[in-house]
Scaffold this motif. Structure first.
Motif, PDB file in Angstrom:
ATOM      1  N   TRP A 587      61.161 -11.596  25.376  1.00 51.90           N
ATOM      2  CA  TRP A 587      60.617 -10.815  24.267  1.00 51.90           C
ATOM      3  C   TRP A 587      61.045  -9.357  24.367  1.00 51.90           C
ATOM      4  O   TRP A 587      61.062  -8.756  25.439  1.00 51.90           O
ATOM      5  CB  TRP A 587      59.086 -10.907  24.268  1.00 51.90           C
ATOM      6  CG  TRP A 587      58.440  -9.913  23.345  1.00 51.90           C
ATOM      7  CD1 TRP A 587      58.608  -9.805  22.004  1.00 51.90           C
ATOM      8  CD2 TRP A 587      57.529  -8.867  23.718  1.00 51.90           C
ATOM      9  NE1 TRP A 587      57.860  -8.764  21.502  1.00 51.90           N
ATOM     10  CE2 TRP A 587      57.187  -8.169  22.536  1.00 51.90           C
ATOM     11  CE3 TRP A 587      56.968  -8.467  24.928  1.00 51.90           C
ATOM     12  CZ2 TRP A 587      56.310  -7.090  22.531  1.00 51.90           C
ATOM     13  CZ3 TRP A 587      56.098  -7.397  24.929  1.00 51.90           C
ATOM     14  CH2 TRP A 587      55.776  -6.714  23.746  1.00 51.90           C
ATOM     15  N   SER A 588      61.366  -8.773  23.239  1.00 55.05           N
ATOM     16  CA  SER A 588      61.682  -7.349  23.128  1.00 55.05           C
ATOM     17  C   SER A 588      60.728  -6.723  22.131  1.00 55.05           C
ATOM     18  O   SER A 588      60.605  -7.206  20.996  1.00 55.05           O
ATOM     19  CB  SER A 588      63.129  -7.150  22.651  1.00 55.05           C
ATOM     20  OG  SER A 588      63.318  -5.850  22.127  1.00 55.05           O
ATOM     21  N   GLU A 589      60.047  -5.641  22.545  1.00 50.85           N
ATOM     22  CA  GLU A 589      59.110  -5.001  21.622  1.00 50.85           C
ATOM     23  C   GLU A 589      59.822  -4.318  20.464  1.00 50.85           C
ATOM     24  O   GLU A 589      59.205  -4.001  19.446  1.00 50.85           O
ATOM     25  CB  GLU A 589      58.230  -3.984  22.353  1.00 50.85           C
ATOM     26  CG  GLU A 589      58.886  -2.671  22.721  1.00 50.85           C
ATOM     27  CD  GLU A 589      59.580  -2.723  24.089  1.00 50.85           C
ATOM     28  OE1 GLU A 589      59.989  -1.656  24.574  1.00 50.85           O
ATOM     29  OE2 GLU A 589      59.694  -3.828  24.649  1.00 50.85           O
ATOM     30  N   GLU A 590      61.131  -4.106  20.593  1.00 50.65           N
ATOM     31  CA  GLU A 590      61.887  -3.480  19.512  1.00 50.65           C
ATOM     32  C   GLU A 590      62.289  -4.492  18.444  1.00 50.65           C
ATOM     33  O   GLU A 590      62.332  -4.176  17.260  1.00 50.65           O
ATOM     34  CB  GLU A 590      63.127  -2.787  20.067  1.00 50.65           C
ATOM     35  CG  GLU A 590      62.822  -1.596  20.978  1.00 50.65           C
ATOM     36  CD  GLU A 590      64.085  -0.922  21.466  1.00 50.65           C
ATOM     37  OE1 GLU A 590      65.192  -1.347  21.052  1.00 50.65           O
ATOM     38  OE2 GLU A 590      63.980   0.024  22.260  1.00 50.65           O
ATOM     39  N   HIS A 591      62.608  -5.715  18.882  1.00 51.90           N
ATOM     40  CA  HIS A 591      63.162  -6.696  17.943  1.00 51.90           C
ATOM     41  C   HIS A 591      62.213  -7.839  17.624  1.00 51.90           C
ATOM     42  O   HIS A 591      62.357  -8.489  16.584  1.00 51.90           O
ATOM     43  CB  HIS A 591      64.471  -7.260  18.502  1.00 51.90           C
ATOM     44  CG  HIS A 591      65.467  -6.213  18.875  1.00 51.90           C
ATOM     45  ND1 HIS A 591      66.027  -5.363  17.947  1.00 51.90           N
ATOM     46  CD2 HIS A 591      65.988  -5.853  20.079  1.00 51.90           C
ATOM     47  CE1 HIS A 591      66.873  -4.529  18.571  1.00 51.90           C
ATOM     48  NE2 HIS A 591      66.852  -4.798  19.860  1.00 51.90           N
ATOM     49  N   GLY A 592      61.270  -8.119  18.499  1.00 53.06           N
ATOM     50  CA  GLY A 592      60.308  -9.181  18.235  1.00 53.06           C
ATOM     51  C   GLY A 592      60.916 -10.567  18.377  1.00 53.06           C
ATOM     52  O   GLY A 592      61.989 -10.756  18.945  1.00 53.06           O
ATOM     53  N   PRO A 593      60.220 -11.577  17.848  1.00 54.23           N
ATOM     54  CA  PRO A 593      60.730 -12.956  17.939  1.00 54.23           C
ATOM     55  C   PRO A 593      62.072 -13.119  17.233  1.00 54.23           C
ATOM     56  O   PRO A 593      62.367 -12.417  16.254  1.00 54.23           O
ATOM     57  CB  PRO A 593      59.634 -13.775  17.236  1.00 54.23           C
ATOM     58  CG  PRO A 593      58.405 -12.932  17.328  1.00 54.23           C
ATOM     59  CD  PRO A 593      58.883 -11.521  17.233  1.00 54.23           C
ATOM     60  N   GLU A 594      62.848 -14.066  17.697  1.00 53.63           N
ATOM     61  CA  GLU A 594      64.176 -14.320  17.117  1.00 53.63           C
ATOM     62  C   GLU A 594      64.036 -15.324  15.972  1.00 53.63           C
ATOM     63  O   GLU A 594      64.433 -16.499  16.074  1.00 53.63           O
ATOM     64  CB  GLU A 594      65.129 -14.830  18.192  1.00 53.63           C
ATOM     65  CG  GLU A 594      65.379 -13.811  19.297  1.00 53.63           C
ATOM     66  CD  GLU A 594      66.350 -14.302  20.354  1.00 53.63           C
ATOM     67  OE1 GLU A 594      66.306 -15.502  20.699  1.00 53.63           O
ATOM     68  OE2 GLU A 594      67.157 -13.495  20.825  1.00 53.63           O
ATOM     69  N   TRP A 595      63.517 -14.833  14.855  1.00 54.73           N
ATOM     70  CA  TRP A 595      63.231 -15.711  13.722  1.00 54.73           C
ATOM     71  C   TRP A 595      64.484 -16.380  13.175  1.00 54.73           C
ATOM     72  O   TRP A 595      64.401 -17.470  12.578  1.00 54.73           O
ATOM     73  CB  TRP A 595      62.543 -14.920  12.610  1.00 54.73           C
ATOM     74  CG  TRP A 595      61.213 -14.353  13.005  1.00 54.73           C
ATOM     75  CD1 TRP A 595      60.901 -13.040  13.202  1.00 54.73           C
ATOM     76  CD2 TRP A 595      60.003 -15.081  13.256  1.00 54.73           C
ATOM     77  NE1 TRP A 595      59.577 -12.908  13.565  1.00 54.73           N
ATOM     78  CE2 TRP A 595      58.994 -14.141  13.604  1.00 54.73           C
ATOM     79  CE3 TRP A 595      59.678 -16.447  13.219  1.00 54.73           C
ATOM     80  CZ2 TRP A 595      57.694 -14.521  13.908  1.00 54.73           C
ATOM     81  CZ3 TRP A 595      58.384 -16.830  13.526  1.00 54.73           C
ATOM     82  CH2 TRP A 595      57.403 -15.881  13.864  1.00 54.73           C
ATOM     83  N   TRP A 596      65.631 -15.763  13.379  1.00 56.30           N
ATOM     84  CA  TRP A 596      66.866 -16.330  12.848  1.00 56.30           C
ATOM     85  C   TRP A 596      67.180 -17.700  13.448  1.00 56.30           C
ATOM     86  O   TRP A 596      67.927 -18.498  12.858  1.00 56.30           O
ATOM     87  CB  TRP A 596      68.031 -15.370  13.092  1.00 56.30           C
ATOM     88  CG  TRP A 596      68.240 -14.996  14.540  1.00 56.30           C
ATOM     89  CD1 TRP A 596      67.686 -13.958  15.194  1.00 56.30           C
ATOM     90  CD2 TRP A 596      69.053 -15.685  15.495  1.00 56.30           C
ATOM     91  NE1 TRP A 596      68.086 -13.932  16.511  1.00 56.30           N
ATOM     92  CE2 TRP A 596      68.934 -14.986  16.722  1.00 56.30           C
ATOM     93  CE3 TRP A 596      69.879 -16.810  15.435  1.00 56.30           C
ATOM     94  CZ2 TRP A 596      69.612 -15.376  17.876  1.00 56.30           C
ATOM     95  CZ3 TRP A 596      70.558 -17.208  16.581  1.00 56.30           C
ATOM     96  CH2 TRP A 596      70.414 -16.496  17.797  1.00 56.30           C
ATOM     97  N   LEU A 597      66.560 -18.015  14.601  1.00 55.08           N
ATOM     98  CA  LEU A 597      66.783 -19.332  15.195  1.00 55.08           C
ATOM     99  C   LEU A 597      66.272 -20.458  14.309  1.00 55.08           C
ATOM    100  O   LEU A 597      66.672 -21.619  14.469  1.00 55.08           O
ATOM    101  CB  LEU A 597      66.095 -19.407  16.563  1.00 55.08           C
ATOM    102  CG  LEU A 597      66.648 -18.494  17.657  1.00 55.08           C
ATOM    103  CD1 LEU A 597      65.750 -18.541  18.895  1.00 55.08           C
ATOM    104  CD2 LEU A 597      68.084 -18.892  18.018  1.00 55.08           C
ATOM    105  N   LEU A 598      65.357 -20.129  13.388  1.00 55.54           N
ATOM    106  CA  LEU A 598      64.782 -21.138  12.503  1.00 55.54           C
ATOM    107  C   LEU A 598      65.496 -21.216  11.161  1.00 55.54           C
ATOM    108  O   LEU A 598      65.154 -22.070  10.322  1.00 55.54           O
ATOM    109  CB  LEU A 598      63.300 -20.832  12.271  1.00 55.54           C
ATOM    110  CG  LEU A 598      62.407 -20.823  13.517  1.00 55.54           C
ATOM    111  CD1 LEU A 598      61.026 -20.279  13.179  1.00 55.54           C
ATOM    112  CD2 LEU A 598      62.307 -22.216  14.120  1.00 55.54           C
ATOM    113  N   ASP A 599      66.486 -20.342  10.935  1.00 62.18           N
ATOM    114  CA  ASP A 599      67.189 -20.334   9.653  1.00 62.18           C
ATOM    115  C   ASP A 599      67.945 -21.640   9.450  1.00 62.18           C
ATOM    116  O   ASP A 599      68.649 -22.112  10.359  1.00 62.18           O
ATOM    117  CB  ASP A 599      68.175 -19.166   9.584  1.00 62.18           C
ATOM    118  CG  ASP A 599      67.475 -17.826   9.504  1.00 62.18           C
ATOM    119  OD1 ASP A 599      66.268 -17.819   9.185  1.00 62.18           O
ATOM    120  OD2 ASP A 599      68.125 -16.789   9.767  1.00 62.18           O
ATOM    121  N   PRO A 600      67.833 -22.243   8.262  1.00 62.66           N
ATOM    122  CA  PRO A 600      68.520 -23.518   8.012  1.00 62.66           C
ATOM    123  C   PRO A 600      70.023 -23.460   8.272  1.00 62.66           C
ATOM    124  O   PRO A 600      70.633 -24.461   8.645  1.00 62.66           O
ATOM    125  CB  PRO A 600      68.226 -23.790   6.530  1.00 62.66           C
ATOM    126  CG  PRO A 600      66.961 -23.048   6.263  1.00 62.66           C
ATOM    127  CD  PRO A 600      67.013 -21.823   7.127  1.00 62.66           C
TER     128      PRO A 600
END
Length: 734
Positions: A587-600
């Protein structure tokens, strides 16, 4: 203060007489900000021959007193002092007309008002028993003696003088010295015309003669860092969660479903405000089925890299994301979605910023005077002086403040162990024993007991949770039985042991089998939460899926099996954001979760969505199965079916609800399929059906499992155990 261009009417009354000069000592102390009773010198006072009016208005060209529409000039006595004696038998109602560079301002005189703080408040503050301290100290917009303004109050018992400085006086506090309210150590001043949004600090003159500006310890709103002023605030939020608040205490937490999604608000969706988060966070958490969210500290903190654990504004939500009312909007939205809110609370220490709590009135005040106890050796911060009743009051009131003003449903108390032990992170010679010769901090114990007892008494349905990493006895025992009084405690031992086990290659796990079973030796000594928190996915510890051995498929399978084991194990669950979809990076407090991993469009998005789907189903089955939570604190709710199959890397146990209905959980932490694996089960259950399988194809698994209910023969069944998987089975009527 209102501005207006006006011309004073000619005086129709008797001519004023020259006012006597101030005593030189009083004058020096008043002008230097070290006078304890400026109201005795300023304002209107009977004197032989009339009423003496005296005003302190630095940089003013002229000051007049206005009575019944008639303006009478006051004579300048130098250094911003203006005075005159008007012939009158009693003190009249009056205002002041103050001229700066030819522009006149009609204002009420702060020094004509009685104290706006009552004797009961002062008594409770002296006793350290003011449970609504935020209503007595700080900046309170109000009407006082028929005039609108703000009452400023601050506890500074060692100060020689305190003044209010703000954007309304160009940060020069000379004109607004406060009065001491005696042995309480409280200073007070009502400033008419000052309202919401005004920025302010307290200008303190210490007993050593030093002068400095301090933010208000009780500020309910603060500037956005790096600015550090306090802001006058009054809430106008209208809550819509009456139903939630009325029923949140219907079922005690320890016998209710309780699965927690831990969130760092600034980085969950970077750039979103509290109100914007209110539009998306409840829907996301609700879809995944978590019962609660836990926010990492939301109190004001100047350094974002501290993640909120170095607090300077204990009574103010962090201003980076919005106002206090904006934060209430977020809590309200979560409650409407049926989700409870827990906030991390940090009473163990505070940073040394020179504008904040440290040496607040020029001497150690919130921190101990003994330098060996004042500083926390690990974090470069000050510790609170838990032996001082006013400091304990500050913290106890703060705990209930978050529950009552912001409707939060729980407090997770950070770093409890660091409070409980006098020798915490200290070598020999760096600490002194308590009166009994022990290492326990008796004052900290008493504080925690008082805090818990007060919170539970005032706020039914709220839970307090201890992050306590040692074997301290009675953390969740009631205070009337000698315990600390917490509702729940983080099980750091389970977390450490289970993560150490799951990180091993399966071929080596048989040598660490006891690390997964040992937690049941002490599982009922406290009421536990099983935490996979932010602390476990930063600073080189790796994200949860990255701790796992093997290739990408095996790592995901291991994580799924681990989560299935965790959700079935006695205790409540907590999972940090990003781990619910197998984020691979820390985890990075600057970038947060890697939501792009869920992109279709991402090639491996299905792998991550599979883990996310499992978490959703874990919560759904968990909430619908009382056996998994109703007897979390009752040994009769658990029974090992197979706890010694070290060579197979297999664990099997039963959970029972209050009526005895069972759920069977079986974990196979080896990468091989085990066919017709024998287990002894209750003889009164004729068949078992699979209700959850972490190896299901929809989660990214191999799809191995029980195609149909498994019949029991004389209390024995044979299961097909998927590789690196956990299966849950419930009694079947088929």
């Amino acid at each position: 203060m209102a501005l207006r261009d006006t011309t004073p009417p000619e005086s129709a009354g008797p001519r004023p007489r020259t006012a006597p000069a101030l005593d030189p000592g009083d004058r020096d102390r008043l002008l230097s900000g070290s006078h304890h009773d400026p109201h005795a010198l300023l304002g209107a006072h009977p004197v032989p021959g009339g009423i003496l009016f005296r005003a302190l208005r630095p940089f003013a060209d002229a000051v007049s007193v206005v009575i019944d529409g008639d303006a009478t000039p006051l004579a300048s006595q130098g250094d911003g002092l203006f005075a005159a004696v008007l012939p009158s038998a009693e003190s009249p109602a009056y205002t002041l007309l103050v001229s700066y560079d030819g522009v006149e301002h009609k204002v009420d005189d702060p020094y004509r008002f009685l104290p706006a703080l009552g004797d009961l408040d002062l008594h409770l503050i002296r006793e350290g028993r003011h449970e609504e301290l935020w209503k007595a100290l700080g900046a309170e917009p109000m009407a006082h003696q028929g005039v609108s303004g703000t009452r400023f109050t601050v506890w500074a018992p060692n100060a020689r003088g305190v003044r209010v400085a703000g954007d309304f006086c160009f940060w020069d506090g000379t004109a607004f010295p406060m009065r001491s309210l005696g042995s309480s150590g409280v200073w007070e001043l009502f400033l008419p015309g000052i309202g919401e949004g005004a920025r302010y600090k307290f200008e303190i003159t210490s007993r050593h003669g030093h002068r400095f500006l301090k933010a208000d310890p009780m500020a309910r709103r603060c500037e956005v860092p790096p600015d550090t002023a306090s802001i006058v605030h009054a809430s106008h939020y209208e809550w819509t969660d009456r139903e939630w608040m009325a029923h949140r205490g219907d079922v005690p937490v320890h016998v209710a479903p309780f699965s927690v999604y831990e969130v760092h608000l600034p980085s969950w969706r970077p750039g979103l405000t509290y109100r914007q988060l209110a539009e998306v966070l409840p829907a996301y958490v609700g879809d995944l089925g978590f019962t609660h969210v836990e926010f990492m500290p939301v109190a004001q903190h100047p350094f974002s890299g501290s993640w909120g654990y170095q607090v300077t504004g204990f009574y103010a939500p962090a201003s980076r994301l919005g106002t206090p009312d904006d934060f209430k909007c977020l809590v309200d939205a979560l409650h409407r979605a049926g989700i409870g809110v827990i906030v991390d609370w940090v009473p163990a220490h505070f940073p040394k910023d020179d504008w904040a709590l440290g040496r607040f009135d020029g001497d150690p005040l919130y921190e101990p005077g003994d330098s060996r106890r004042a500083e926390h050796p690990d974090w470069g911060t000050f510790e609170f002086d838990f032996g001082r009743v006013e400091v304990r009051n500050f913290l106890v009131a703060n705990a209930t403040y978050w529950c009552e003003e912001f409707h939060v449903d729980g407090l997770r108390v950070d770093a409890v162990a660091s409070m409980l032990y006098l020798d915490y992170s200290r070598d020999s010679g760096q600490w002194t024993p308590n009166v009994f010769g022990g290492r326990e901090d008796l004052d900290a114990m008493a504080f925690l007991q008082e805090m818990n007892a007060t919170v539970y008494r005032r706020n039914p349905g709220v839970v307090t949770i201890a992050e306590e990493s040692t074997a301290w006895e009675g953390v969740t025992r009631p205070t009337d039985s000698g315990g600390l009084g917490f509702g729940l405690k983080w099980n750091m031992g389970w977390m450490h042991d289970s993560l150490q086990y799951i990180a091993k290659d399966p071929v080596h796990r048989k040598y660490h089998h006891n690390e997964m079973t040992f937690s049941m030796v002490y599982a009922y000594s406290e009421n536990y939460v099983l935490p996979i928190s932010h602390d476990e996915v930063v600073h080189g510890k790796q994200a949860l899926v990255s701790k796992m051995p093997g290739d990408w498929w095996q790592r995901r399978a291991n994580q799924r099996a681990y989560l299935g084991f965790m959700w079935a194990h006695p205790g409540k669950q907590l999972l940090f954001m990003g781990q619910e979809f197998a984020q691979g990076a820390e985890w990075s407090e600057e970038h947060g979760p890697e939501w792009w991993l869920l992109d279709p469009g991402y090639a491996s998005a299905g792998d991550h969505r599979g883990v996310q789907d499992l978490v959703r189903d874990l919560n759904a089955v968990y909430r619908a199965t009382p056996a998994l939570w109703e007897r979390d604190t009752d040994p009769a709710g658990f029974r090992w079916v197979l706890g010694d199959a070290a060579d197979d890397n297999v664990f099997a146990f039963l959970r029972h609800d209050a009526h005895g209905a069972p759920l069977l959980a079986v974990s196979n932490f080896s990468p091989v399929v085990r066919h017709d694996y024998p287990l002894a089960v209750p003889g009164d259950v004729p068949a078992w059906r699979e209700v959850l399988n972490t190896d299901a194809a929809r989660y990214g698994g191999s799809g191995v499992g029980q195609a149909a209910p498994v019949a029991s023969r004389e209390g024995r069944i044979g299961l097909t155990l998927p590789p690196l998987a956990t299966v849950w089975l419930a009694p079947s009527s088929a």
